[in-house]
Write an enzyme that holds these catalytic residues in place. Sequence first.
Site, PDB file in Angstrom:
ATOM      1  N   LYS A  22     -32.571 -72.179  41.975  1.00 22.01           N
ATOM      2  CA  LYS A  22     -33.666 -72.213  40.993  1.00 22.01           C
ATOM      3  C   LYS A  22     -33.409 -71.209  39.872  1.00 22.01           C
ATOM      4  CE  LYS A  22     -37.761 -69.877  41.756  1.00 22.01           C
ATOM      5  NZ  LYS A  22     -38.094 -69.042  40.609  1.00 22.01           N
ATOM      6  N   ASN A  23     -33.196 -69.952  40.244  1.00 20.15           N
ATOM      7  CA  ASN A  23     -33.135 -68.925  39.203  1.00 20.15           C
ATOM      8  C   ASN A  23     -31.886 -69.047  38.340  1.00 20.15           C
ATOM      9  OD1 ASN A  23     -35.600 -67.974  39.937  1.00 20.15           O
ATOM     10  ND2 ASN A  23     -34.838 -66.187  41.069  1.00 20.15           N
ATOM     11  N   CYS A 116     -45.095 -65.694  39.098  1.00 21.29           N
ATOM     12  CA  CYS A 116     -45.951 -65.324  40.229  1.00 21.29           C
ATOM     13  C   CYS A 116     -46.568 -63.956  40.009  1.00 21.29           C
ATOM     14  CB  CYS A 116     -45.117 -65.305  41.517  1.00 21.29           C
ATOM     15  SG  CYS A 116     -44.730 -66.941  42.136  1.00 21.29           S
ATOM     16  N   ARG A 121     -45.245 -56.936  35.729  1.00 15.27           N
ATOM     17  CA  ARG A 121     -43.888 -57.419  35.419  1.00 15.27           C
ATOM     18  C   ARG A 121     -43.622 -57.269  33.915  1.00 15.27           C
ATOM     19  NH1 ARG A 121     -42.928 -63.049  38.584  1.00 15.27           N
ATOM     20  NH2 ARG A 121     -40.755 -62.406  38.489  1.00 15.27           N
TER      21      ARG A 121
HETATM   22  C1  UD1 Z   1     -35.940 -62.285  38.658  1.00 17.35           C
HETATM   23  C2  UD1 Z   1     -36.253 -63.531  39.428  1.00 17.35           C
HETATM   24  C3  UD1 Z   1     -37.219 -63.235  40.575  1.00 17.35           C
HETATM   25  C4  UD1 Z   1     -36.692 -62.103  41.439  1.00 17.35           C
HETATM   26  C5  UD1 Z   1     -36.313 -60.897  40.589  1.00 17.35           C
HETATM   27  C6  UD1 Z   1     -35.646 -59.774  41.364  1.00 17.35           C
HETATM   28  C7  UD1 Z   1     -36.065 -65.317  37.799  1.00 17.35           C
HETATM   29  C8  UD1 Z   1     -36.761 -66.312  36.959  1.00 17.35           C
HETATM   30  N1  UD1 Z   1     -36.850 -64.496  38.529  1.00 17.35           N
HETATM   31  O1  UD1 Z   1     -37.175 -61.841  38.079  1.00 17.35           O
HETATM   32  O2  UD1 Z   1     -37.370 -64.407  41.366  1.00 17.35           O
HETATM   33  O3  UD1 Z   1     -37.706 -61.713  42.350  1.00 17.35           O
HETATM   34  O4  UD1 Z   1     -35.408 -61.303  39.539  1.00 17.35           O
HETATM   35  O5  UD1 Z   1     -34.496 -60.242  41.993  1.00 17.35           O
HETATM   36  O6  UD1 Z   1     -34.850 -65.277  37.871  1.00 17.35           O
HETATM   37  N2  UD1 Z   1     -38.658 -54.524  35.032  1.00 17.35           N
HETATM   38  C9  UD1 Z   1     -39.258 -53.708  34.080  1.00 17.35           C
HETATM   39  N3  UD1 Z   1     -39.082 -54.040  32.774  1.00 17.35           N
HETATM   40  C10 UD1 Z   1     -38.353 -55.128  32.369  1.00 17.35           C
HETATM   41  C11 UD1 Z   1     -37.759 -55.951  33.351  1.00 17.35           C
HETATM   42  C12 UD1 Z   1     -37.937 -55.625  34.681  1.00 17.35           C
HETATM   43  O7  UD1 Z   1     -39.902 -52.717  34.412  1.00 17.35           O
HETATM   44  O8  UD1 Z   1     -38.230 -55.347  31.182  1.00 17.35           O
HETATM   45  C13 UD1 Z   1     -38.811 -54.190  36.472  1.00 17.35           C
HETATM   46  C14 UD1 Z   1     -39.642 -55.249  37.201  1.00 17.35           C
HETATM   47  O9  UD1 Z   1     -41.023 -54.986  37.099  1.00 17.35           O
HETATM   48  C15 UD1 Z   1     -39.105 -55.131  38.603  1.00 17.35           C
HETATM   49  C16 UD1 Z   1     -37.616 -54.812  38.390  1.00 17.35           C
HETATM   50  O10 UD1 Z   1     -37.535 -54.276  37.071  1.00 17.35           O
HETATM   51  O11 UD1 Z   1     -39.695 -54.026  39.251  1.00 17.35           O
HETATM   52  C17 UD1 Z   1     -36.700 -56.009  38.534  1.00 17.35           C
HETATM   53  O12 UD1 Z   1     -37.115 -57.040  37.686  1.00 17.35           O
HETATM   54  P1  UD1 Z   1     -36.105 -58.169  37.168  1.00 17.35           P
HETATM   55  O13 UD1 Z   1     -34.792 -58.032  37.858  1.00 17.35           O
HETATM   56  O14 UD1 Z   1     -36.136 -58.151  35.692  1.00 17.35           O
HETATM   57  O15 UD1 Z   1     -36.834 -59.467  37.681  1.00 17.35           O
HETATM   58  P2  UD1 Z   1     -37.168 -60.780  36.910  1.00 17.35           P
HETATM   59  O16 UD1 Z   1     -36.062 -61.112  35.956  1.00 17.35           O
HETATM   60  O17 UD1 Z   1     -38.557 -60.743  36.381  1.00 17.35           O
END
Ligand code: UD1
Length: 417
Positions: A22-23, A116, A121
């Site tokens: 999916k991702n 979700c 986030r």
């Molecule tokens: C992606 C996945 C999700 C998975 C997650 C972690 C997709 C669509 N989603 O989410 O299923 O659970 O990776 O493996 O691929 N953060 C910040 N600022 C930012 C970006 C992230 O503070 O600009 C923090 C987030 O709140 C979280 C951590 O960094 O605590 C990791 O987030 P990230 O790896 O970016 O996850 P997603 O890309 O949102």
Amino acid sequence: MKKIIINGGKRLSGKIKIDGSKNAALALIPASLLTKDVVTLENVPDISDIHEMLDILNILNVSYEFIDNKLTIDSSRIINTPLIKKNIEKIRASYYFMGALLSLFQNVQIIAPGGCKIGNRPINYHLNGFRKMGINVNEMDNVFNMSYVILNNTTIKLPFPSVGATINLVLAAVKSDNIIIIDNISCEPEVNQVIDFLKSCGARIKKIGHNTLIIIGTAKLKGTTFKVMNDRIEAGTYCILAALLGDNLLIEGINKDHLNSLFTILDKVNADYFIKDNIAYFNKSNLNNPFEIETSPFPLFPTDLQQPICVLGSFLPGQSIIYENIYEDRIAHIKELNKMGADIKIFQNKIIINGRTPLFSNKLKAKDLRGGAALIIAALSAKGTSLIEGVNYIERGYPNIIQKLSNVGADIKMEDS
Ligand code: UD1
């Protein structure tokens, strides 16, 4: 409203085949817009999140055909139009249109991403990275306006190896005239997929060491055919289920290298399985040890499997502990599991599972995707008939789940009333 009805307590035998990631697919769709040539993505999972992404392609006047998990995308007539409709907020991965459209048109107007509700986030790492590249970023009423004239040669160091920020910044940088270095990148396999895909389109991206990318902009990218890897989280979810209920149950289409952190835990709890090629074979397990897990970026234990593995903890003697380090609010499943007889407590990010507690059927509500998967595992493991609401969350990420589970002997059905 859709409901899943499960009559639990049955052993499962046969074979479950894993679909495409999916991702990875969600990122590869916007990445495919970076060439005007036709792109074919194979092994794309047929799930609602993918259909939401395809709806966004309609808005952008991009043609596509999605048949039998093969997605062909032709973006030769793409237009740059504001992506501000409410439905774009539904999914997290809509943020990849920021990087893709900036790359193509030097400006984008887009609503903030959804996804979700598993914690705060923010997308500040994406936005700060864009700004470092020379992109103006303004936000009003949850809508971002971003634009630039030229990008800077720059080095961006991510404060945390964010999956989304790494991919978004790569998409924004890959067609520029510059050299952009991104440091402390995410090393998740889904990120590698996007890099490999872009390279197969002719992009010049070099990985230096473990976590640095050098992107040398390439104005013109060409079309390609690319196979999406299998979904390691879908695979991991079914492996956890198989450790609990498998009796000659095969999970086919796994990549062990993507799930070593899970298999280390399954070894620790004495799950009876072995892996040959891309199949994990599960026998009836005599589960007998608790575990301790910290969710962390790859290759450590994925946050996306935290919720499913909570259920396993309830069937182990002693106290299992999970530190949820990525999303502070990824806990909606716990209240539901406790309703079924689990003894799970939360102190800040520490989840304490006291086992062994038999689970009993109940009326349950999924509030997010992986929490929904956890409830399905719990209901299959519990004696009696459970009813699960919130099916739309589960359908976002588990293709054909009712059929896959029925095929291996689960008493499960979906009702739409
Ligand atoms: C992606 C996945 C999700 C998975 C997650 C972690 C997709 C669509 N989603 O989410 O299923 O659970 O990776 O493996 O691929 N953060 C910040 N600022 C930012 C970006 C992230 O503070 O600009 C923090 C987030 O709140 C979280 C951590 O960094 O605590 C990791 O987030 P990230 O790896 O970016 O996850 P997603 O890309 O949102």
